[in-house]
Motif scaffolding. Structure first.
Motif, mmCIF file in Angstrom:
data_model
loop_
_atom_site.group_PDB
_atom_site.id
_atom_site.type_symbol
_atom_site.label_atom_id
_atom_site.label_comp_id
_atom_site.label_asym_id
_atom_site.label_seq_id
_atom_site.Cartn_x
_atom_site.Cartn_y
_atom_site.Cartn_z
ATOM 1 N N GLU A 57 0.830 -1.206 0.000
ATOM 2 C CA GLU A 57 0.000 0.000 0.000
ATOM 3 C C GLU A 57 0.865 1.257 0.000
ATOM 4 O O GLU A 57 0.587 2.217 -0.729
ATOM 5 N N ALA A 58 1.943 1.243 0.790
ATOM 6 C CA ALA A 58 2.834 2.404 0.829
ATOM 7 C C ALA A 58 3.509 2.620 -0.522
ATOM 8 O O ALA A 58 3.673 3.760 -0.972
ATOM 9 N N ASN A 61 1.028 4.130 -2.915
ATOM 10 C CA ASN A 61 0.834 5.540 -2.573
ATOM 11 C C ASN A 61 1.961 6.413 -3.114
ATOM 12 O O ASN A 61 1.743 7.566 -3.502
ATOM 13 N N THR A 62 3.177 5.855 -3.138
ATOM 14 C CA THR A 62 4.336 6.609 -3.620
ATOM 15 C C THR A 62 4.393 6.669 -5.141
ATOM 16 O O THR A 62 4.712 7.709 -5.730
ATOM 17 N N GLU A 64 1.859 5.983 -7.522
ATOM 18 C CA GLU A 64 0.689 6.488 -8.239
ATOM 19 C C GLU A 64 0.746 8.008 -8.378
ATOM 20 O O GLU A 64 0.876 8.732 -7.397
ATOM 21 N N TRP A 111 -5.741 -0.969 -2.427
ATOM 22 C CA TRP A 111 -4.468 -0.680 -3.104
ATOM 23 C C TRP A 111 -4.234 -1.589 -4.309
ATOM 24 O O TRP A 111 -3.569 -1.187 -5.273
ATOM 25 N N ARG A 114 -5.815 -0.200 -7.467
ATOM 26 C CA ARG A 114 -5.016 0.956 -7.893
ATOM 27 C C ARG A 114 -3.723 0.495 -8.568
ATOM 28 O O ARG A 114 -3.290 1.094 -9.564
#
Length: 286
Positions: A57-58, A61-62, A64, A111, A114
């Protein structure tokens, strides 16, 4: 290298600090815009633990929407890309309620979906077992490069479960309905040659040359227009649910934007000036 945070050893300092503390993966972005996410718990076959979920997930997040990332590579250390679900964790949750299991899957898809549609090419480098959830991670990539050591398995039914983490969506789209049901119902593993024949694997390389081939492919893709790749990818990923008219709308709206991008304008200028192209796969060495 822009930064590297190592969840499986000491951190290396770089230009940027990362707030997430990676525990089951290494994640870095180099100066050419190639991001690498490597699952690094080989002693337990890189299972989908809570720590690895958080790491994924991290990373998403970075990556995308990050203009510094042109291509993402997924890999796993040791003899498994990922062996999938953490069965030990399942045993510890033997009294869990259905609602809790449902929530865990929805949380993962926050996530994972995504990642499937992320705005850059994704390459999975599979040099071992890709079972269950590990198979799911590979299938969300745009391309799977694999070695002779690779084996793929929709293993869920062996412990009385149905496929999850998007396999019910991704696998039929790659191999067709009957072949997907075969792999899901029988839970049999397949080698790299059968995976290539089914369309799961894009390229096969020897184990010792696999990452070099992935890096070369990624380096070429990094020269492309990220905007064009992103909108093409999202449209193609949704094509099976779209009507002809839906695709026409996506094409018309997307192309209207692409005509305004700096990449397109520079590519046209170079063409008119008879200068080398920004992006010509046939002429690139890497």
């Amino acid at each position: 290298m822009r930064f590297l945070h190592n969840g499986c050893g000491p951190d290396r300092e770089g230009e940027d600090a990362m707030t997430h503390q990676y525990k089951s993966a290494r994640f870095d972005i180099d100066g050419d815009g190639i991001a690498r996410f490597t699952m690094c718990k080989p002693e337990i076959l890189n299972p989908l633990t809570d720590d690895l979920r958080d790491d994924f997930e991290a990373m998403v997040n970075t990556v995308e929407g990050n203009p510094d990332v042109k291509v993402l590579i997924l890999a796993g250390e040791g003899r498994a890309f990922s062996a999938g679900g953490n069965v030990k964790g399942m045993a510890e949750r033997k009294d869990a309620q259905a609602a809790q299991a449902r929530t865990r899957l929805y949380d993962a898809h926050n996530w994972l979906q995504r990642l499937y549609n992320i705005d850059c090419p994704v390459i999975a480098a599979v040099d071992g077992l890709a079972y269950g959830g590990g198979f799911a991670f590979a299938l969300v990539a745009d391309f799977i490069f694999a070695s002779e050591k690779a084996r793929f398995c929709s293993v869920f039914g062996r412990i009385g479960l149905m496929p999850d983490l998007g396999v019910l969506y991704t696998l039929p789209r790659v191999v067709g309905m009957a072949a997907a049901k075969d792999l899901m119902f029988t839970c049999r593993s397949i080698d790299v040659e059968e995976a290539k024949a089914l369309g799961i694997v894009h390229q096969i390389h020897r184990s010792e040359t696999l990452m070099g081939a992935v890096d070369d492919f990624a380096a070429r893709l990094a020269h492309s227009s990220k905007d064009a790749i992103a909108i093409t990818k999202r449209t193609v990923n949704g094509a099976f649910e779209s009507t002809y008219g839906d695709v026409v709308d996506a094409e018309a709206n997307g192309q209207a934007v692409m005509f305004t991008t700096p990449f397109h304008k520079e590519a046209v200028r170079r063409f008119m000036a008879k200068e080398p192209s920004l992006y010509d796969w046939d002429r690139m060495t890497k």
